[in-house]
Structures are given as C-alpha cells and as structure tokens.
Design a protein around this motif. Structure first.
Motif, short mmCIF file in Angstrom:
data_model
loop_
_atom_site.label_atom_id
_atom_site.label_comp_id
_atom_site.label_asym_id
_atom_site.label_seq_id
_atom_site.Cartn_x
_atom_site.Cartn_y
_atom_site.Cartn_z
N LYS A 1 0.82 -1.22 0.00
CA LYS A 1 0.00 0.00 0.00
C LYS A 1 0.85 1.27 0.00
O LYS A 1 2.01 1.27 0.44
CB LYS A 1 -0.93 0.02 1.22
N ASP B 1 -3.87 1.05 -3.07
CA ASP B 1 -3.20 -0.12 -3.62
C ASP B 1 -1.98 0.36 -4.42
O ASP B 1 -2.11 1.20 -5.32
CB ASP B 1 -4.15 -0.90 -4.52
N GLU C 1 -6.05 2.16 -6.39
CA GLU C 1 -7.41 2.08 -5.86
C GLU C 1 -7.41 2.30 -4.34
O GLU C 1 -6.50 1.86 -3.64
CB GLU C 1 -8.02 0.71 -6.18
N VAL D 1 -8.07 1.64 -0.68
CA VAL D 1 -8.28 0.45 0.14
C VAL D 1 -9.06 0.81 1.41
O VAL D 1 -10.01 0.14 1.78
CB VAL D 1 -6.94 -0.22 0.49
N TRP D 2 -8.64 1.86 2.10
CA TRP D 2 -9.36 2.37 3.25
C TRP D 2 -9.01 3.83 3.47
O TRP D 2 -8.01 4.32 2.95
CB TRP D 2 -9.11 1.56 4.52
N GLU E 1 -2.97 -1.97 8.11
CA GLU E 1 -3.80 -2.90 7.34
C GLU E 1 -5.26 -2.49 7.31
O GLU E 1 -5.94 -2.63 6.29
CB GLU E 1 -3.68 -4.32 7.92
N THR E 2 -5.76 -1.99 8.43
CA THR E 2 -7.20 -1.74 8.56
C THR E 2 -7.59 -0.27 8.63
O THR E 2 -8.76 0.06 8.40
CB THR E 2 -7.74 -2.43 9.81
#
Length: 580
Positions: free
Chosen positions: A141, A155, A160, A162-163, A209-210
């Motif tokens: 990322k 990404d 794109e 991701v979050w 990650e989140t």
C-alpha cells in the motif's frame, strides 16, 4: 561546472516510447525489515532512512562525472501551487504527491504514468498552506494524508482506495494536513497543521492494514499530565493550553535499535507568549515517543514561551558524534531559531543538551545555559500584546521545514539556510473562530525586512559534526533558499530552492559548484536517488509556490527582484549517459 540549457535538453535522447512496453513488473512489498535497512537502490521514505539523513549510499555519480548528468525523463503533474513532496521509489514504482490531494505513480525507469489518484476537495475548504509533503509505503500500500484531514491507503499497483480514516476535523478544528506519514511497526503515524488557527498539536497512529486508530499523543499536556504546570493555571489565560498550538506537522525519525520515535513540535499559539505565560511544554521541542502506545519518554525544548513562530517541527537527525574522545549516540538539528543543536539520546529515550551554536544571526538569545541549553532573552526583541518588536531571523528562521542532510562518509551536516532577514510584529488579542486566522498578529501586517545592503540571504552550510565547526558555505546574493538537500556516497550534495529555477550539484567536501540544470519552475521539494539495472538516477520535483512565492513578492518590493517565479509541477529524473 556545466550548466545544461533547454536546447541541450532537446538534444538528449530521452527513453524511447517503445520501451513503455517494458512494464514495471511485480511490486515488492515494503516490510518493517526493509524500512529498517533500506536497499541503496530504493528511496522508500521521505528522508531516505529512519535516521533522517537524506543520504544515498549509491556512488556511481561522483564529483568527477556529475558534469555529464543528463535528464532521462520528465513528466508534468498537472498542478500548480507549491510542490513539496519527494519522489518515493520502490523498484520500478515511483510515487509523487502533489497539491490538491493528488498522487501520481510512474514507471521510475521510463516515466510512463501508471495511475493517478485524486481525492476531491470538499466544498468550502481552505488552508494556510495548500501543499503535500509526500507519501509513505508499507506492505502493498501507499499512504497519503489529504489536506482535508483524511488518511488514505491506496493499492500500490493500481491506485485504488483500500481504506481511509479521519485524522482531524477541518470544519470544527480548523486543522489540515501537509505532512508525509511515517510508518513504524505496521502503524501509520501523522499529525496536522493549524497552529495559526488555534489547533492543539497531536499525532495519531493507525493500523496500516485496517486504518483503525490506535493511539493519540498531544504535544500540549492537559490537566494532570506531566508538563501541564508550565501553562497558566488561573487568570484570563488559564485555558491557553486548549488552543496552544504545538502542531506536529512534519514526519518524525525512528531509532530502530532502541525502538524510540523522535518527533518535532511546532510553534505556540497565539504567537505572543504573554498570552500563555510559562515555559509552555512541549512547544518548540523534540519529543521521544514509544511507538507501541504513543507515550512520551523524553523531551528537549529549544526555546521556552515561543513568541516568534519559530516552530521546531523538524525532528533531529540521528547520528553518532564525538564527545570527549568517544562516540556517543546523539541528535543534531539546525533549528528555525537560528541555532544548531547537538543533543545526547539515551536508550530509554531521555534527551539531554550537549552543545549549540548560532548558524545565522539571532538577536533574541542573549546566551544559552551551558548545562541545559535554556536561552536567556533580549526582551526588546520579544513580541507581546500591544508591543512591537523586531527579531532576527524572521518567522521563517535560519531554516524552515526543508530537510538538512547528513553524510556518514564526510561526517558533515549540510544545512539549507537563510540569513540577514528580520521581522517586525505587533501582538494583539484575536478571538479563536473556526477557519479564521487567530495567531495574535495581523496577517496583513507581517513585516519582513532584509538587512540593508544584504550580501546574501539564502545558501548552504556544511558543518563537521565532530569538531562542531563550519567547513564551507555557499551563498546566494539574489535568492532565499527553500530547498531540501540530498547527499550521496559519491561525495555530492544536490539542492534546488532558489528563485532562478536551478537544480545544482556541489562537491560535498569543498562546496564547489559542479553542475546545474534549469527546470521550468523553482524547486522546493527534496531530491531523491535510486538505481535500476545498475544505473543510478537522481529525481526531483519542480514546482514553486507557498511561502517561497510569498517571500519572492516581498523581496520584489524591497530589492527589485522579479515579482514571482513561474509555477507548475513537473518531475525530473537524471542519470549519466550510457557509455559507448
């Protein structure tokens, strides 16, 4: 020394378009290990490594051959305003953030655009500095903080989204983000700007990650926290800590061995210190922070009760220097207040004063305590409410946000500096209203003054970190310097920053000018270096604006300089010609 012209540029054989079929290939995920030990062929973070050196171990380009350096490819960003982000490179993938919430991905070898991400600016949004200072990489990322207070994970191959997570609320807090994030141990850490709007400084950590928020650390301690007693406890200014400034608007550095983050803290708000009596921790300080929970382990305050907008937003570089015949782990930083500091850092994050000397003229500090580094002030040069004062250097300091560079081969620190300038201000009381200037001075009456018959303002200084003396100095008679420095194992430094649009290479040991190239606009972004297929490249983003352009207009009236520098962003990549 060789200066390339645009005619010479047109004569250079750029990478043929047919090579575009040679795509960038697979993306190599960025791990904690890679960030802790970055490969010489990549430029994975804004300052090249966690120590904040802005140094590349690549040495193909040297003092002997740099005069042959040629542009390989260039690409327009499609944006004007000030471009202050470096090119971040992971193999054949290059990422450049620009003003107006845009990230561009290029094939670093050919210059072909891979993708473009843009976050739409919200209606009614405004900020003091419309810029972005870079992206961060981790895993697969790309992380970028948008100026409207959002942190995005993209990404790395496609761009794109991701979050995304909210860092601050620009509508209620008047905060905004210009900083590049810092990734440490799978956490993305970033803080906002906004001290001039009464923002209380902080940084936040998010799960890479989140996007989940993990912790928040404030630079101005609240009631019951260590340091809160350095703020007014009663009277008319008792709530000054709530809007006290200290924004943490530049990325920190990281001691991998001892697991300690070092982060710089900005100026006080409002600017006149008599509206918040006391030392005001942790304004204008460096903090050591535990990356696991954000707790503050130590600090050093460069100057107390800041009244000059001398923000200490840049984290010091992590170096080893000699002291009493021994090598010690330390920190070194050329501060906005015009002093160069040597600090000791302990394994547990404790920071202690070692040494400091002025590297530009300062008329505020009468002396520094030799044991603590605490300055004694010339009160006539301290801005107050209803009180006019003239102080030097001006609020842009001896060095503003742009990066110094440390070369472990030469044992020198390279400082982009500005001298011979002062500022006259009168303090006043201003209400804190969301979205409105509330720095305690009239923004329309910021009176910047260059010294009469000044020989120069901008320049570059080289200091030996061991004997603590200046080795050489380059000066610019007709320009400020707003350029970060890149230094290399080939005994070179690269720097832009001047109003003549030049990108320059100097001998890192002697300061001799060896090469220069005119870009379409001025350069206020940090250079970077990378290698592909055994070939070293130098990258830089051109695009003048923000404070550099504002000052250019002031100098046009004072000294007859051109009123402005052409704007418009473009990425430039240079290399030596192939041997025939």
């Amino acid at each position: 020394m060789r200066t390339l012209t645009y005619a010479a540029l047109l004569a250079v054989a750029m990478v043929p378009a047919a090579h575009a079929a040679d795509g960038p290939g697979e993306y190599k995920p960025v791990t904690d290990e890679r960030l802790a030990n970055p490969e010489p062929e990549n430029w994975l973070m804004t300052k090249g490594n966690y120590a904040g050196w802005s140094y590349t171990p690549l040495e193909q380009i040297t003092t002997e051959n740099v005069s042959k350096l040629r542009p390989v490819w260039s690409a327009a960003t499609g944006k004007d305003k000030g471009h202050e982000a470096p090119a971040i490179v992971n193999g054949r993938y290059m990422y450049v953030a620009t003003p107006e919430n845009q990230v561009l991905a290029f094939d670093s070898k050919t210059g072909r655009t891979l993708w473009r991400y843009t976050r739409e600016m919200p209606e009614g949004f405004g900020a003091l500095h419309m810029t972005n200072r870079g992206v961060a990489l981790w895993g697969d990322k790309v992380y970028v903080a948008s100026i409207d207070c959002m942190l995005q994970a993209l990404d790395a191959k496609t761009g794109e989204l991701v979050w995304e997570s909210e860092v601050c609320d620009w509508q209620t807090e008047s905060a905004y983000i210009t900083s590049a994030p810092l990734v440490v141990k799978g956490q993305v850490i970033v803080g906002p700007s906004g001290g001039e709007f009464g923002v209380r400084g902080f940084i936040k950590a998010f799960d890479a990650e989140t996007g989940k928020e993990l912790w928040t650390t404030y630079s101005v301690p609240g009631p019951g926290e260590p340091g809160h007693d350095t703020w007014p406890q009663d009277g008319k200014w008792k709530d000054a800590w709530k809007d006290g400034g200290g924004t943490m608007w530049m990325p920190g550095n990281y001691d991998v061995k001892n697991d300690v983050i070092y982060w710089g803290v900005g100026n006080g708000a409002p600017w006149p210190g008599d509206q918040r009596p006391g030392d005001n921790l942790y304004l204008t300080s460096v903090l050591s922070i535990n990356p696991d929970d954000g707790k503050i382990a130590g600090h050093f305050q460069y100057h107390w009760n800041d009244s000059w907008d001398w923000a200490a937003m840049n984290a010091p570089s992590l170096v080893e220097f000699e002291k009493d015949g021994k090598k010690v782990s330390g920190l070194i930083s050329a501060q906005r207040n015009g002093y160069l500091y040597w600090l000791d850092r302990a394994e547990d994050g404790e920071i202690t004063f070692d040494h400091a000397v002025p590297y530009v003229h300062n008329n505020v500090f009468e002396k520094l305590d030799p044991k603590t580094g605490r300055p004694t002030y010339n009160e006539e040069a301290k801005v107050g409410t209803g009180k006019t004062a003239t102080y030097c250097p001006s609020l842009w300091g001896g060095k503003d946000w742009f990066y110094q560079a440390y070369n472990p081969k030469t044992q020198m620190l390279y400082i982009p500096f500005n001298d011979n300038h002062c500022m006259t201000l009168t303090g006043l009381v201003q209400p804190i209203i969301p979205g409105q200037w509330s720095a305690g001075v009239d923004i329309n009456k910021l009176d910047l003054k260059a010294d009469k018959d000044f020989p120069y303002i901008g320049g570059v200084q080289a200091w030996n970190v061991n004997d603590r003396k200046e080795v050489w100095k380059e000066t610019y008679a007709g320009s400020w310097n707003f350029g970060s420095i890149l230094t290399t194992a080939g005994d070179l430094i690269f720097v832009g920053g001047t109003n003549d649009r030049m990108f320059r290479a100097y001998d890192a040991k002697s300061g001799d000018l060896l090469w220069e190239f005119p870009t379409p606009s001025g350069i206020i972004s940090p250079p970077s270096s990378f290698e592909i297929d055994g070939k070293q490249y130098i990258a830089v983003v051109s695009g003048y604006g923000v404070d550099a352009q504002w000052i250019q207009g002031k100098m046009a009236k004072q000294a007859g300089w051109e009123e402005s520098v052409p704007e418009g962003g473009s990425v430039w990549v240079f290399a030596l010609p192939d041997e025939k």
